[in-house]
Design a protein around this motif. Structure first.
Motif, PDB file in Angstrom:
ATOM      1  N   UNK A  87       0.843  -1.193   0.000  1.00 37.43           N
ATOM      2  CA  UNK A  87       0.000   0.000   0.000  1.00 37.43           C
ATOM      3  C   UNK A  87       0.880   1.245   0.000  1.00 37.43           C
ATOM      4  N   UNK A  88       1.927   1.253   0.808  1.00 31.91           N
ATOM      5  CA  UNK A  88       2.746   2.452   1.019  1.00 31.91           C
ATOM      6  C   UNK A  88       3.478   2.910  -0.226  1.00 31.91           C
ATOM      7  N   UNK A  89       4.080   1.975  -0.980  1.00 29.71           N
ATOM      8  CA  UNK A  89       4.863   2.416  -2.146  1.00 29.71           C
ATOM      9  C   UNK A  89       4.240   2.022  -3.485  1.00 29.71           C
ATOM     10  N   UNK A  90       3.089   1.360  -3.472  1.00 29.82           N
ATOM     11  CA  UNK A  90       2.372   1.058  -4.711  1.00 29.82           C
ATOM     12  C   UNK A  90       3.063   0.064  -5.618  1.00 29.82           C
ATOM     13  N   UNK A  91       3.867  -0.832  -5.059  1.00 31.05           N
ATOM     14  CA  UNK A  91       4.603  -1.802  -5.867  1.00 31.05           C
ATOM     15  C   UNK A  91       4.122  -3.221  -5.595  1.00 31.05           C
ATOM     16  N   UNK A  92       4.485  -4.111  -6.535  1.00 26.21           N
ATOM     17  CA  UNK A  92       4.252  -5.544  -6.389  1.00 26.21           C
ATOM     18  C   UNK A  92       5.612  -6.205  -6.581  1.00 26.21           C
ATOM     19  N   UNK A  93       5.930  -7.140  -5.693  1.00 25.42           N
ATOM     20  CA  UNK A  93       7.211  -7.839  -5.744  1.00 25.42           C
ATOM     21  C   UNK A  93       6.959  -9.327  -5.956  1.00 25.42           C
ATOM     22  N   UNK A  94       7.797  -9.948  -6.795  1.00 23.04           N
ATOM     23  CA  UNK A  94       7.684 -11.378  -7.067  1.00 23.04           C
ATOM     24  C   UNK A  94       9.009 -12.052  -6.711  1.00 23.04           C
ATOM     25  N   UNK A  95       8.934 -13.071  -5.845  1.00 23.80           N
ATOM     26  CA  UNK A  95      10.119 -13.768  -5.352  1.00 23.80           C
ATOM     27  C   UNK A  95      10.076 -15.243  -5.737  1.00 23.80           C
ATOM     28  N   UNK A  96      11.257 -15.811  -5.983  1.00 27.55           N
ATOM     29  CA  UNK A  96      11.416 -17.257  -6.181  1.00 27.55           C
ATOM     30  C   UNK A  96      11.922 -17.813  -4.861  1.00 27.55           C
ATOM     31  N   UNK A  97      11.086 -18.600  -4.170  1.00 25.91           N
ATOM     32  CA  UNK A  97      11.441 -19.008  -2.809  1.00 25.91           C
ATOM     33  C   UNK A  97      12.623 -19.981  -2.733  1.00 25.91           C
ATOM     34  N   UNK A  98      12.783 -20.959  -3.649  1.00 24.68           N
ATOM     35  CA  UNK A  98      13.945 -21.844  -3.518  1.00 24.68           C
ATOM     36  C   UNK A  98      15.287 -21.116  -3.670  1.00 24.68           C
TER      37      UNK A  98
END
Length: 167
Positions: free
Chosen positions: A98-109
């Motif tokens: 909400x604060x910075x208006x971004x979406x982050x995508x991570x690869x967990x392994x």
């Protein structure tokens, strides 16, 4: 705390409470489990059961659902409003701010950030992978719904909410 519930051979429920290792500095805002998706891993490898815990302090903490072991602390967004696992394998985690208006995508392994999606003109209130995992749909405080290409990190389409006057 992580509360585990198991059933024994005689159908007796047993519970176990495990304190979690990462102290958040702000409220926990969301939790995502990859358990429904791990049987669909495209590599054919069964992935570990994981729980992602997001907080308004900006941390995303990955734990094992088996024993509560801390697996990794991801950082990136200013805050974490929501989180979702990819429906094909449960190894890709999507979080929004909400604060910075971004979406982050991570690869967990690999514990790597794969993409940062920027384009909302306000906070991102929710988001999800499509059922086939080939697109991301997000909605924001700017009155838009956006469709993203996960691999390229680009916005493919923007739907804008219209007011009663048609503008």
């Amino acid at each position: 705390y992580l509360h585990l519930m198991t059933t024994s051979n005689n159908n007796q429920a047993q519970t176990k409470t495990i304190p979690l290792a990462h102290p958040h500095t702000d409220s926990i805002s969301c939790v995502a489990l990859n358990t429904p998706y791990i049987t669909n891993d495209v590599s054919g490898t069964t992935q570990a059961n994981q729980i992602a815990v997001g907080s308004y302090d900006g941390s995303i903490v990955l734990y094992s659902t088996t024993d509560g072991t801390l697996l990794h602390v991801f950082e990136g967004p200013t805050d974490v409003e929501w989180s979702r696992f990819h429906p094909k394998g449960g190894t890709v985690l999507l979080v929004g701010s909400i604060a910075d208006g971004t979406i982050w995508m991570y690869h967990t392994p690999s514990k790597q950030c794969l993409q940062v999606f920027v384009g909302h003109e306000g906070g991102v209130t929710d988001g999800v992978f499509t059922m086939d995992g080939k697109a991301i749909v997000s909605c924001g405080q700017d009155g838009t719904v956006r469709v993203w290409a996960p691999k390229k990190g680009v916005c493919k389409h923007v739907f804008r909410l219209m007011d009663v006057n048609g503008s």
